[in-house]
Design an enzyme around this catalytic site. Sequence first.
Site, mmCIF file in Angstrom:
data_model
loop_
_atom_site.group_PDB
_atom_site.id
_atom_site.type_symbol
_atom_site.label_atom_id
_atom_site.label_comp_id
_atom_site.label_asym_id
_atom_site.label_seq_id
_atom_site.Cartn_x
_atom_site.Cartn_y
_atom_site.Cartn_z
ATOM 1 N N HIS A 152 2.413 3.269 0.252
ATOM 2 C CA HIS A 152 3.496 3.958 0.970
ATOM 3 C C HIS A 152 2.894 4.614 2.225
ATOM 4 O O HIS A 152 1.847 5.267 2.130
ATOM 5 C CB HIS A 152 4.125 5.020 0.051
ATOM 6 N N GLU A 166 -4.372 1.748 6.082
ATOM 7 C CA GLU A 166 -3.703 1.267 4.859
ATOM 8 C C GLU A 166 -4.518 0.157 4.191
ATOM 9 O O GLU A 166 -4.671 0.118 2.972
ATOM 10 C CB GLU A 166 -2.302 0.719 5.183
ATOM 11 N N ASN A 223 1.750 0.493 -5.534
ATOM 12 C CA ASN A 223 2.474 0.364 -4.267
ATOM 13 C C ASN A 223 1.723 1.112 -3.185
ATOM 14 O O ASN A 223 1.055 2.104 -3.460
ATOM 15 C CB ASN A 223 3.876 0.982 -4.429
ATOM 16 N N ASP A 255 8.851 6.167 -4.933
ATOM 17 C CA ASP A 255 7.677 6.798 -4.307
ATOM 18 C C ASP A 255 7.233 8.057 -5.059
ATOM 19 O O ASP A 255 6.780 9.028 -4.461
ATOM 20 C CB ASP A 255 7.978 7.150 -2.828
ATOM 21 N N ASN A 278 -0.829 -5.951 4.636
ATOM 22 C CA ASN A 278 -1.550 -5.386 3.485
ATOM 23 C C ASN A 278 -1.932 -6.481 2.496
ATOM 24 O O ASN A 278 -3.028 -6.481 1.948
ATOM 25 C CB ASN A 278 -0.709 -4.298 2.805
ATOM 26 N N GLY A 282 3.302 -8.922 5.780
ATOM 27 C CA GLY A 282 2.243 -8.998 4.775
ATOM 28 C C GLY A 282 0.846 -8.696 5.266
ATOM 29 O O GLY A 282 -0.113 -9.318 4.795
ATOM 30 N N MET A 320 10.498 -4.485 0.087
ATOM 31 C CA MET A 320 11.600 -3.598 0.457
ATOM 32 C C MET A 320 12.792 -3.717 -0.503
ATOM 33 O O MET A 320 13.917 -3.958 -0.071
ATOM 34 C CB MET A 320 12.049 -3.913 1.899
HETATM 35 C C1 GRF Z 1 3.361 -0.838 5.391
HETATM 36 O O1 GRF Z 1 3.393 0.211 6.316
HETATM 37 C C2 GRF Z 1 3.458 -0.332 3.983
HETATM 38 O O2 GRF Z 1 2.844 0.904 3.800
HETATM 39 C C3 GRF Z 1 4.948 -0.177 3.820
HETATM 40 O O3 GRF Z 1 5.511 -1.259 4.495
HETATM 41 C C4 GRF Z 1 4.609 -1.722 5.500
HETATM 42 C C5 GRF Z 1 4.317 -3.153 5.197
HETATM 43 O O4 GRF Z 1 3.506 -3.746 6.161
HETATM 44 N N1 GRF Z 1 5.296 -0.088 2.417
HETATM 45 P P1 GRF Z 1 2.816 -5.147 5.870
HETATM 46 O O5 GRF Z 1 3.940 -6.121 5.493
HETATM 47 O O6 GRF Z 1 1.842 -4.964 4.773
HETATM 48 O O7 GRF Z 1 2.175 -5.525 7.162
#
Ligand code: GRF
Length: 207
Positions: free
Chosen positions: A115, A180, A113, A151, A20, A18, A96
């Site tokens: 990606h 990101e 989302n 996606d 992000n 997590g 996921m």
């Molecule tokens: C990130 O690289 C995101 O783009 C992808 O999965 C990863 C998740 O990382 N969908 P986090 O759990 O946010 O650290």
Amino acid sequence: MSTGIPKKRVAVLISGRGSNMGALIEAAKDAGYPAEIVTVIANKADAGGLDTARKQGIHAQAIPHRDYAAKQRHEAAVSEALRAARADIVCLAGYMRLLSPEFAREWEGKMINIHPSLLPLFRGLHTHDQALEAGVRVHGCTVHFVTAGMDEGPIIAQTAVPVKTGDTAETLAERVLSVEHETYARALALVATGQALMQNGRTVFRD
Ligand code: GRF
């Protein structure tokens, strides 16, 4: 500075660490940010991000897909939790799970989302390996509206990073992740203010 405009209520769906999600929580601490994170939902009880969210005082719950006999039932439970949280916007952040077309449609225009590639290149998993294999010299990340196709939804924001000589999937993943967080916070703000919205399968940008 507060804008006086009600903040959009955001739910974040995760499966793992997590980072992000953490970046969105951080961004939302700014009084002028147009969204607040009201709940975090993980499809795995041991998702590290649940603890991170709770430590920040954010409501976080696991709705493990393994507890449900069918995908449809699990998604119904997630939708119910989203409605209970009165979520205006749903952010998938390393969630996921492949979504059913029904679930995607239910939240269409409200679900985004991140990606780890410059879509439409390199959909699916192992995007950094795919980029190295293709020999591209730039790679990056994309935030997009979620539609039924994986996606495939309309793009809201992208950031590119260079691919460097000697990069491995790990070094490239690290460089992409470093952009990101800012990209996701920026894209969420665009959606929360209505400056980016989905119309007829496309993203429309307004001032
Ligand atoms: C990130 O690289 C995101 O783009 C992808 O999965 C990863 C998740 O990382 N969908 P986090 O759990 O946010 O650290």
